[in-house]
Design a protein around this motif. Structure first.
Motif, PDB file in Angstrom:
ATOM      1  N   ASN A 161      74.988 115.290 -31.487  1.00  0.00           N
ATOM      2  CA  ASN A 161      75.827 114.413 -32.306  1.00  0.00           C
ATOM      3  C   ASN A 161      75.357 112.974 -32.123  1.00  0.00           C
ATOM      4  O   ASN A 161      75.703 112.319 -31.145  1.00  0.00           O
ATOM      5  CB  ASN A 161      77.300 114.552 -31.889  1.00  0.00           C
ATOM      6  CG  ASN A 161      78.238 113.800 -32.809  1.00  0.00           C
ATOM      7  OD1 ASN A 161      77.853 112.802 -33.414  1.00  0.00           O
ATOM      8  ND2 ASN A 161      79.466 114.260 -32.918  1.00  0.00           N
ATOM      9  N   THR A 188      76.233 110.292 -33.354  1.00  0.00           N
ATOM     10  CA  THR A 188      77.271 109.253 -33.385  1.00  0.00           C
ATOM     11  C   THR A 188      78.278 109.424 -32.246  1.00  0.00           C
ATOM     12  O   THR A 188      79.314 108.770 -32.237  1.00  0.00           O
ATOM     13  CB  THR A 188      78.019 109.262 -34.740  1.00  0.00           C
ATOM     14  OG1 THR A 188      78.690 110.516 -34.899  1.00  0.00           O
ATOM     15  CG2 THR A 188      77.055 109.040 -35.894  1.00  0.00           C
ATOM     16  N   SER A 189      77.962 110.280 -31.296  1.00  0.00           N
ATOM     17  CA  SER A 189      78.856 110.506 -30.167  1.00  0.00           C
ATOM     18  C   SER A 189      79.008 109.246 -29.327  1.00  0.00           C
ATOM     19  O   SER A 189      78.017 108.582 -29.010  1.00  0.00           O
ATOM     20  CB  SER A 189      78.311 111.628 -29.281  1.00  0.00           C
ATOM     21  OG  SER A 189      78.991 111.666 -28.045  1.00  0.00           O
ATOM     22  N   LEU A 224      76.388 106.224 -27.306  1.00  0.00           N
ATOM     23  CA  LEU A 224      76.429 104.860 -27.845  1.00  0.00           C
ATOM     24  C   LEU A 224      76.746 103.845 -26.753  1.00  0.00           C
ATOM     25  O   LEU A 224      76.900 102.658 -27.021  1.00  0.00           O
ATOM     26  CB  LEU A 224      77.444 104.782 -28.986  1.00  0.00           C
ATOM     27  CG  LEU A 224      77.110 105.665 -30.191  1.00  0.00           C
ATOM     28  CD1 LEU A 224      78.163 105.505 -31.279  1.00  0.00           C
ATOM     29  CD2 LEU A 224      75.724 105.359 -30.749  1.00  0.00           C
ATOM     30  N   VAL A 245      71.108 103.230 -34.572  1.00  0.00           N
ATOM     31  CA  VAL A 245      70.941 104.479 -35.320  1.00  0.00           C
ATOM     32  C   VAL A 245      70.878 104.124 -36.803  1.00  0.00           C
ATOM     33  O   VAL A 245      71.730 103.391 -37.306  1.00  0.00           O
ATOM     34  CB  VAL A 245      72.115 105.453 -35.090  1.00  0.00           C
ATOM     35  CG1 VAL A 245      71.893 106.744 -35.862  1.00  0.00           C
ATOM     36  CG2 VAL A 245      72.290 105.749 -33.604  1.00  0.00           C
ATOM     37  N   LYS A 247      70.113 105.730 -40.847  1.00  0.00           N
ATOM     38  CA  LYS A 247      69.989 106.929 -41.659  1.00  0.00           C
ATOM     39  C   LYS A 247      68.590 107.018 -42.275  1.00  0.00           C
ATOM     40  O   LYS A 247      68.015 106.023 -42.694  1.00  0.00           O
ATOM     41  CB  LYS A 247      71.036 106.939 -42.770  1.00  0.00           C
ATOM     42  CG  LYS A 247      72.456 107.171 -42.265  1.00  0.00           C
ATOM     43  CD  LYS A 247      73.426 107.293 -43.429  1.00  0.00           C
ATOM     44  CE  LYS A 247      74.837 107.591 -42.928  1.00  0.00           C
ATOM     45  NZ  LYS A 247      75.788 107.744 -44.064  1.00  0.00           N
ATOM     46  N   ASN A 256      76.370 115.024 -27.178  1.00  0.00           N
ATOM     47  CA  ASN A 256      75.256 114.493 -27.964  1.00  0.00           C
ATOM     48  C   ASN A 256      73.951 115.241 -27.703  1.00  0.00           C
ATOM     49  O   ASN A 256      72.933 114.941 -28.319  1.00  0.00           O
ATOM     50  CB  ASN A 256      75.043 113.009 -27.669  1.00  0.00           C
ATOM     51  CG  ASN A 256      74.623 112.772 -26.247  1.00  0.00           C
ATOM     52  OD1 ASN A 256      75.472 112.765 -25.354  1.00  0.00           O
ATOM     53  ND2 ASN A 256      73.332 112.588 -26.002  1.00  0.00           N
TER      54      ASN A 256
END
Length: 273
Positions: free
Chosen positions: A173, A175-176, A180, A191, A193, A262
């Motif tokens: 994950n 975006t965990s 972060l 991060v 895209k 993650n």
């Protein structure tokens, strides 16, 4: 439309393969300190998960794709493996692996080869009849397109004997909250895209800190088994985090991670012919 086809469509619209020389440079630069990762919380968790996934390796042959300095190759030998072949893109990482073997006065127990594991490896003197175990730890974190990812899976399955075991660490994950911030010794500084997935800058809290760029496609970090099954892997499962000693000893410390992990260690088998 299948997820694979959706990602293919997206990645064909401009995302290119990771630049090989850049990856080499980044890993060469951190080669000396990279094994320090094993002392960080994430490194300890990862190591214990991989050891559980490998299980009894008595007398087995192992191929370690993206094996770097041979940290998990050494683990496989400790678990009884007869030989391990390591393939990695970084000559700096491989040099350290060679030096470790030399210090142990061993020959041909762990062999090291330089190559891009997303490309055909037929030029290397690998075992023609395949391996009992193929490891692929974090290599999918350098797959920014379906072309690269498929090349990696071809090598994983192509060199795995029917009924053989696959073991690999993957992103879970991106975006965990656990990745972060640096609570567990590693974090994403940013991060972004990309078509079909994300690109990121990883920082490991070693001394000095290590940074490198990575990329992962949603078809991998989402937990989908589509790619594994498409290439002939079956019984795909994630090793339970709670089975590790570090989590059992301090579940409160790992609470943030366990809420939205993650990383995941995956094991599977190759279908019998």
């Amino acid at each position: 439309m299948a997820v694979v086809e959706q990602v293919k469509k997206l990645t064909s619209q401009g995302t290119t393969m990771a630049v090989v020389e850049q990856v080499k440079k980044e890993y060469d630069n951190c080669a000396v300190n990279y094994n320090d990762y094993s002392s960080l919380p994430f490194g300890q968790l990862e190591s214990q998960l991989i050891k559980i996934a490998l299980g009894d390796c008595a007398g087995l042959t192992v191929l370690d794709l993206g094996g770097g300095t041979g940290r998990y190759a050494l683990e496989a030998i400790d678990l009884g493996a007869a030989i391990v072949d390591v393939v990695d893109i970084s000559p700096g990482m491989l040099k350290i692996g060679h030096e470790i073997e030399k210090s142990l006065s061993r020959e041909n127990t762990i062999r090291y080869f330089e190559a891009d594991v997303s490309k055909p490896l037929s030029h290397l003197p690998l075992h023609e009849n395949g391996y009992d175990v193929v490891m692929a730890n974090w290599i999918f974190s350098h797959a920014d397109s379906m072309e690269v990812l498929e090349g990696m899976f071809r090598n994983v399955v192509g060199y795995l004997k029917p009924g053989g075991r696959f073991v690999g660490v993957r992103d879970s994950n991106p975006t965990s909250p656990a990745i972060l911030n640096a609570k567990y010794g590693a974090m994403y500084k940013w991060v972004k895209k990309i078509p079909g997935g994300v690109k990121f800058l990883v920082m490991l809290s070693c001394t000095p800190p290590i940074e490198f760029e990575g990329a992962a496609l949603e078809i991998i970090y989402s937990g989908s088994t589509e790619m594994h099954e498409r290439f002939g892997l079956t019984d795909v499962e994630v090793v339970p985090y709670e089975s590790t000693e570090v989590v059992q000893k301090d579940p409160e410390f790992w609470k943030l991670f366990l809420e939205r992990p993650n990383l995941a260690v995956v094991k599977a088998s190759k279908k019998m012919e």
